[in-house]
Design a protein around this motif. Structure first.
Motif, PDB file in Angstrom:
ATOM      1  N   GLU A   1       9.575  -3.255  -5.822  1.00  0.00           N
ATOM      2  CA  GLU A   1       9.314  -4.671  -6.129  1.00  0.00           C
ATOM      3  C   GLU A   1       7.818  -4.945  -6.161  1.00  0.00           C
ATOM      4  OE1 GLU A   1      13.410  -6.358  -3.993  1.00  0.00           O
ATOM      5  OE2 GLU A   1      11.490  -6.477  -2.947  1.00  0.00           O
ATOM      6  N   LEU A   2       7.106  -4.318  -5.229  1.00  0.00           N
ATOM      7  CA  LEU A   2       5.649  -4.511  -5.191  1.00  0.00           C
ATOM      8  C   LEU A   2       4.990  -3.869  -6.410  1.00  0.00           C
ATOM      9  CD1 LEU A   2       5.114  -3.851  -1.386  1.00  0.00           C
ATOM     10  CD2 LEU A   2       4.681  -6.001  -2.573  1.00  0.00           C
TER      11      LEU A   2
ATOM     12  N   GLN B   1       2.389  -4.646 -11.571  1.00  0.00           N
ATOM     13  CA  GLN B   1       2.368  -4.450 -13.022  1.00  0.00           C
ATOM     14  C   GLN B   1       2.456  -5.788 -13.762  1.00  0.00           C
ATOM     15  OE1 GLN B   1       5.567  -1.587 -13.359  1.00  0.00           O
ATOM     16  NE2 GLN B   1       4.145   0.159 -13.290  1.00  0.00           N
ATOM     17  N   GLY B   2       2.970  -6.791 -13.045  1.00  0.00           N
ATOM     18  CA  GLY B   2       3.017  -8.135 -13.620  1.00  0.00           C
ATOM     19  C   GLY B   2       1.730  -8.912 -13.406  1.00  0.00           C
ATOM     20  N   GLY B   3       0.741  -8.300 -12.773  1.00  0.00           N
ATOM     21  CA  GLY B   3      -0.569  -8.955 -12.630  1.00  0.00           C
ATOM     22  C   GLY B   3      -0.926  -9.373 -11.215  1.00  0.00           C
ATOM     23  N   ASP B   4      -0.042  -9.139 -10.256  1.00  0.00           N
ATOM     24  CA  ASP B   4      -0.326  -9.535  -8.878  1.00  0.00           C
ATOM     25  C   ASP B   4      -1.062  -8.399  -8.152  1.00  0.00           C
ATOM     26  OD1 ASP B   4      -0.382 -10.434  -6.309  1.00  0.00           O
ATOM     27  OD2 ASP B   4       1.788 -10.423  -5.997  1.00  0.00           O
ATOM     28  N   VAL B   5      -2.386  -8.487  -8.151  1.00  0.00           N
ATOM     29  CA  VAL B   5      -3.192  -7.397  -7.556  1.00  0.00           C
ATOM     30  C   VAL B   5      -2.956  -7.323  -6.047  1.00  0.00           C
ATOM     31  CG1 VAL B   5      -5.521  -6.449  -7.352  1.00  0.00           C
ATOM     32  CG2 VAL B   5      -4.902  -7.777  -9.354  1.00  0.00           C
ATOM     33  N   ALA B   6      -2.662  -8.473  -5.443  1.00  0.00           N
ATOM     34  CA  ALA B   6      -2.451  -8.488  -3.987  1.00  0.00           C
ATOM     35  C   ALA B   6      -1.264  -7.613  -3.585  1.00  0.00           C
ATOM     36  CB  ALA B   6      -2.235  -9.914  -3.511  1.00  0.00           C
TER      37      ALA B   6
ATOM     38  N   THR C   1      -0.606  -4.732  -0.311  1.00  0.00           N
ATOM     39  CA  THR C   1       0.548  -4.547   0.578  1.00  0.00           C
ATOM     40  C   THR C   1       0.982  -3.082   0.566  1.00  0.00           C
ATOM     41  OG1 THR C   1       1.221  -6.766  -0.051  1.00  0.00           O
ATOM     42  CG2 THR C   1       2.840  -5.462   1.142  1.00  0.00           C
ATOM     43  N   LEU C   2       0.974  -2.488  -0.625  1.00  0.00           N
ATOM     44  CA  LEU C   2       1.341  -1.062  -0.714  1.00  0.00           C
ATOM     45  C   LEU C   2       0.340  -0.194   0.046  1.00  0.00           C
ATOM     46  CD1 LEU C   2       2.389  -0.918  -4.480  1.00  0.00           C
ATOM     47  CD2 LEU C   2       3.874  -0.459  -2.525  1.00  0.00           C
ATOM     48  N   VAL C   3      -0.933  -0.540  -0.075  1.00  0.00           N
ATOM     49  CA  VAL C   3      -1.970   0.216   0.636  1.00  0.00           C
ATOM     50  C   VAL C   3      -1.729   0.103   2.136  1.00  0.00           C
ATOM     51  CG1 VAL C   3      -4.424   0.319   1.200  1.00  0.00           C
ATOM     52  CG2 VAL C   3      -3.714  -0.022  -1.161  1.00  0.00           C
ATOM     53  N   HIS C   4      -1.516  -1.125   2.574  1.00  0.00           N
ATOM     54  CA  HIS C   4      -1.306  -1.369   4.002  1.00  0.00           C
ATOM     55  C   HIS C   4      -0.106  -0.559   4.511  1.00  0.00           C
ATOM     56  CE1 HIS C   4      -1.749  -3.607   7.676  1.00  0.00           C
ATOM     57  NE2 HIS C   4      -0.449  -3.794   7.696  1.00  0.00           N
ATOM     58  N   ARG C   5       0.925  -0.486   3.688  1.00  0.00           N
ATOM     59  CA  ARG C   5       2.155   0.199   4.092  1.00  0.00           C
ATOM     60  C   ARG C   5       1.978   1.717   4.163  1.00  0.00           C
ATOM     61  NH1 ARG C   5       7.306  -1.716   0.873  1.00  0.00           N
ATOM     62  NH2 ARG C   5       6.833  -3.582   2.064  1.00  0.00           N
TER      63      ARG C   5
ATOM     64  N   ARG D   1     -10.404  -0.179   1.390  1.00  0.00           N
ATOM     65  CA  ARG D   1     -10.702  -1.606   1.422  1.00  0.00           C
ATOM     66  C   ARG D   1      -9.699  -2.347   0.545  1.00  0.00           C
ATOM     67  NH1 ARG D   1     -15.851  -2.773   3.189  1.00  0.00           N
ATOM     68  NH2 ARG D   1     -17.044  -0.929   3.681  1.00  0.00           N
ATOM     69  N   ARG D   2      -9.725  -3.670   0.650  1.00  0.00           N
ATOM     70  CA  ARG D   2      -8.803  -4.470  -0.148  1.00  0.00           C
ATOM     71  C   ARG D   2      -9.082  -4.285  -1.633  1.00  0.00           C
ATOM     72  NH1 ARG D   2      -6.550  -9.099   2.359  1.00  0.00           N
ATOM     73  NH2 ARG D   2      -6.519 -10.051   0.324  1.00  0.00           N
ATOM     74  N   PHE D   3      -8.013  -4.264  -2.404  1.00  0.00           N
ATOM     75  CA  PHE D   3      -8.184  -4.177  -3.850  1.00  0.00           C
ATOM     76  C   PHE D   3      -8.233  -5.570  -4.464  1.00  0.00           C
ATOM     77  CE2 PHE D   3      -7.202   0.147  -3.059  1.00  0.00           C
ATOM     78  CZ  PHE D   3      -7.718   0.860  -4.124  1.00  0.00           C
ATOM     79  N   ALA D   4      -7.407  -6.467  -3.939  1.00  0.00           N
ATOM     80  CA  ALA D   4      -7.401  -7.825  -4.477  1.00  0.00           C
ATOM     81  C   ALA D   4      -8.525  -8.612  -3.825  1.00  0.00           C
ATOM     82  CB  ALA D   4      -6.066  -8.482  -4.166  1.00  0.00           C
ATOM     83  N   PRO D   5      -9.205  -9.456  -4.586  1.00  0.00           N
ATOM     84  CA  PRO D   5     -10.244 -10.259  -3.965  1.00  0.00           C
ATOM     85  C   PRO D   5      -9.631 -11.202  -2.936  1.00  0.00           C
ATOM     86  CG  PRO D   5      -9.927 -10.891  -6.263  1.00  0.00           C
ATOM     87  CD  PRO D   5      -9.042  -9.716  -6.010  1.00  0.00           C
ATOM     88  N   PRO D   6     -10.373 -11.556  -1.875  1.00  0.00           N
ATOM     89  CA  PRO D   6      -9.798 -12.448  -0.871  1.00  0.00           C
ATOM     90  C   PRO D   6      -9.448 -13.805  -1.461  1.00  0.00           C
ATOM     91  CG  PRO D   6     -12.155 -12.100  -0.535  1.00  0.00           C
ATOM     92  CD  PRO D   6     -11.729 -11.156  -1.597  1.00  0.00           C
TER      93      PRO D   6
END
Lengths: 194, 220
Positions: free
Chosen positions: A7-8, A13-18, A22-26, B63-68
């Motif tokens: 899902e992440l 891929q839909g544009g949600d860089v954030a 979450t994947l990195v954190h996981r 580091r974070r990939f998405a800007p804060p």
């Protein structure tokens, strides 16, 4: 339990860089740990972990779910490790990082336990490092990363039967080496051979 | 031969991945094969030993990939300011600051209007527009604007101070943790060496005792 990796990935891929954060954190600690166990260098583990996620970030747009996301990450990390090992050629020295293989200090442990744990940690690490690359990878993925046989087969791109053969041979060699060094199993402690 | 054929099943059982049929088949083999029973026990024992390899403390590497989040707020604010500036420029906005009144004008210099200063000490602000009648903006004195700017700078500095303090506390915390860990390791190492030295000394003393005893016995 947060959203699934798939899902992440779809969100990213839909544009949600954030979603990638979450994947990195996981997965960051797992990937960094696996790289550390292969290279036994803290600096290189951090360096290659960063590179793994950077490659994943660049390539995730084209990821079509042909493998699990985590398997794909491990594949990237292993390829980077292999490149690094090739560049290193042979390791004839013991780095300061390797000296850091000791388990983190346990507040409740006695001094003797601390020393024994450190000794065991170092002996096991050295024995695994001495294995052929293929066996070492299979053991690290199975024993420390807890991947299933089909997942390891996916990561290493070999049949499950090959994974099991590599694993069995690796375990067999490890058992002999550790016994030669007098590392006892039942108590989980290490003891030098007399 | 049969033992080799059940090796895959043994690994499945060892790692808890065997399905019910496979596990049952392997159990049947185990019941009649002492070699495989020993093998399985040995592998289980080995797994316990392998868990002794613990990872050292890990520091985060990515580091974070998405800007804060506040990045987007700041970007939106910057865009709004840019748009507002653009709109004012298109409307022929002009602002003059002289010794006299501050003159703000929309619609070109030809339409500028100014009011007489309220007093010689202060610089009144007069807004004139070709589209709207002149508005008395006595509340927006230059001093007030300056005060506001100073206030904003002060708040920004305070925020930076807070962030810096938090960061310093974090560094201090991590350093302190690392120091405690290092000290524990050094302490453990020293105790180990100390113990070994003590053992050696005891052994040497014991040996010396034996030597003395032996030499005493030989003497007539």
């Amino acid at each position: 339990m947060g959203p699934l990796d798939e899902e992440l990935v779809a969100a990213f891929q839909g544009g949600d860089v954030a979603a990638f954060d979450t994947l990195v954190h996981r997965w960051e600690r797992k990937i960094q740990g696996a790289i550390y166990r292969i290279l036994r260098s803290d600096d290189e583990a951090r360096d290659l972990c960063q590179e793994t996620f950077l490659k994943a970030f660049r390539g995730l747009g084209n990821f079509r779910g042909q493998a699990q996301f985590s398997s794909w990450l491990y594949q990237i990390a292993l390829n980077l490790c292999r490149d690094r090992m090739r560049r290193r050629k042979t390791r004839t020295w013991v780095s300061l990082d390797e000296m850091g293989d000791a388990a983190p200090a346990d507040r409740g442990a006695s001094v003797l336990e601390l020393v024994e744990n450190r000794d065991l940690s170092r002996r096991v690490a050295a024995a695994i490092s001495a294995l052929p690359d293929e066996q070492r990878e299979a053991i690290i993925l199975k024993e420390y990363e807890g991947r299933t046989f089909p997942e390891i087969a996916e990561i290493l791109d070999v049949p499950v039967s090959t994974v099991k053969t590599r694993l069995y041979r690796g375990l067999d060699q490890l058992r002999r080496r550790l016994e030669q060094q007098g590392v006892r199993g039942s108590s989980g402690a290490a003891a030098a051979a007399p | 031969m049969e033992c080799e054929s059940v090796r895959d099943q043994m690994l499945d059982v060892l790692y808890g991945e065997a399905d019910a049929d496979s596990a049952a088949g392997f159990e049947r083999h185990l019941a009649v094969c002492a070699g495989c029973r020993d093998e399985l026990t040995g592998l289980r024992d080995l797994r316990v030993r392998l868990q002794g390899w613990k990872l050292p403390h890990q520091r985060r590497s990515v580091r974070r990939f998405a800007p804060p989040r506040y990045f987007w707020a700041a970007a939106a604010a910057a865009l709004l300011l840019l748009a507002a500036g653009g709109a004012l420029a298109l409307a022929g906005f002009e602002m003059r600051v002289t010794r006299g009144p501050v003159v703000v004008q929309l619609g070109g210099a030809g339409h500028a209007a100014s009011a007489a200063p309220a007093s010689t000490d202060q610089q009144p602000v007069t807004v004139a527009s070709s589209a709207a009648p002149a508005v008395d903006t006595a509340g927006l004195q230059e001093d007030v604007v300056l005060q506001r700017v100073s206030e904003m700078i002060r708040q920004s500095e305070a925020r930076q101070q807070l962030a810096l303090r938090a960061s310093l506390t974090d560094v201090e915390d991590r350093t302190s943790r690392q120091r405690r860990y290092d000290l524990a390791r050094i302490g453990a190492g020293l105790s180990y060496i100390d113990g070994r030295t003590g053992q050696h000394m005891a052994r040497t003393t014991e040996l010396m005792g034996y030597v003395l005893q032996a030499s005493n016995k030989r003497e007539p």
